[in-house]
Motif scaffolding. Structure first.
Motif, PDB file in Angstrom:
ATOM      1  N   SER A   1      -1.106   4.026  -2.013  1.00 25.35           N
ATOM      2  CA  SER A   1      -1.922   3.320  -2.999  1.00 25.35           C
ATOM      3  C   SER A   1      -3.244   4.018  -3.306  1.00 25.35           C
ATOM      4  O   SER A   1      -3.943   3.627  -4.240  1.00 25.35           O
TER       5      SER A   1
ATOM      6  N   ASP B   1       0.802  -1.220   0.000  1.00 27.99           N
ATOM      7  CA  ASP B   1       0.000   0.000   0.000  1.00 27.99           C
ATOM      8  C   ASP B   1       0.836   1.272   0.000  1.00 27.99           C
ATOM      9  O   ASP B   1       0.288   2.375   0.056  1.00 27.99           O
TER      10      ASP B   1
ATOM     11  N   LYS C   1      -0.247  -3.162 -11.477  1.00 30.60           N
ATOM     12  CA  LYS C   1       0.800  -3.374 -10.470  1.00 30.60           C
ATOM     13  C   LYS C   1       2.137  -2.835 -11.003  1.00 30.60           C
ATOM     14  O   LYS C   1       3.165  -3.541 -11.039  1.00 30.60           O
TER      15      LYS C   1
ATOM     16  N   LYS D   1      -2.311   0.783 -10.218  1.00 29.10           N
ATOM     17  CA  LYS D   1      -2.590  -0.356  -9.351  1.00 29.10           C
ATOM     18  C   LYS D   1      -3.100  -1.563 -10.119  1.00 29.10           C
ATOM     19  O   LYS D   1      -2.763  -2.699  -9.789  1.00 29.10           O
TER      20      LYS D   1
END
Lengths: 118, 113
Positions: free
Chosen positions: B52, B31, B71, B68
């Motif tokens: 995050s 995070d 990734k 996100k």
């Protein structure tokens, strides 16, 4: 104020000998971390201390490695019966605790101790 | 298993141009992400970070982007300067009041004149 300091800066030891590496964190930082960087590799987590909580030792590669932190400040990383594969730069870092959730925080690193096992 | 990957071991960029350093991660629990810069014989120095809940964070010449769903994160340096020549490490952490950092293997950036 002073940053994270480590001693010695360089250590050459014979295989089988024990070594102690020292870290002085930034004053007021309650979290202290040890990492190592082997040649051509990234930084590998070893252990961290947070206040009076039990340390997270999940990164220690073998039972020859141990660390302690006295009085919530100075830390010593001890490697017993050193092996050639222990040769690396050992880095210490300290930080303030995250205040929770997704708050920001940074770890501040010392210059490292270069350990060479011959 | 390498949870944080920097697939480019080196990058060469001309002074004044943009440098883009990339980082991929596999652990969806991460995070918080950080970039560190390291000169020879010195410890890593914190550069910039992102949580995050954001997708971009900017600090002067440095911007970090976080995707996100992919990734993936990247560090943009613009304009690049010769003093930026160093090894750049991407790192990630999750949870708790003190968390270990998981580092990538680093990308060596060389900014040429």
């Amino acid at each position: 104020g002073a940053g994270v300091s480590q001693s010695p800066s360089n250590k050459v030891t014979e295989k089988g000998k024990d070594v102690e590496l020292r870290c002085d964190p930034i004053s007021g930082h309650t979290a202290l971390y040890w990492y190592r960087q082997s040649l051509g590799q990234g930084l590998e987590f070893l252990i961290y201390f947070q206040g009076n909580s039990a340390p997270d030792k999940s990164g220690l590669p073998s039972d020859r490695f141990s660390a302690e932190r006295t009085g919530g400040s100075v830390s010593t990383l001890t490697i017993q019966r050193t092996q050639q594969e222990d040769s690396a730069v050992y880095l210490c870092a300290s930080s303030l605790p995250r205040s929770g959730g997704l708050s920001s925080y940074e770890q501040y690193f010392g210059p490292g101790t270069r350990l060479t096992v011959t | 298993d390498q949870q944080v990957k920097q697939n480019s071991p080196s990058l060469s960029v001309q002074e004044g141009r943009i440098s883009i350093l990339n980082c991929d991660y596999t652990n969806s629990m991460f995070d918080y992400f950080l970039w560190y810069k390291k000169y020879p014989a010195e410890g890593p120095t914190f550069l910039i970070s992102i949580s995050s809940i954001k997708d971009k964070n900017e600090d002067g010449r440095f911007t970090v982007f976080l995707n996100k769903s992919a990734k993936h994160l990247s560090l943009h340096i613009v304009p690049s300067q010769p003093g930026d020549s160093a090894v750049y490490f991407c790192a990630a952490s999750y949870g708790g009041t003190a968390s270990k950092l998981t580092f990538g293997t680093g990308t060596r950036l060389q900014v040429t004149l």
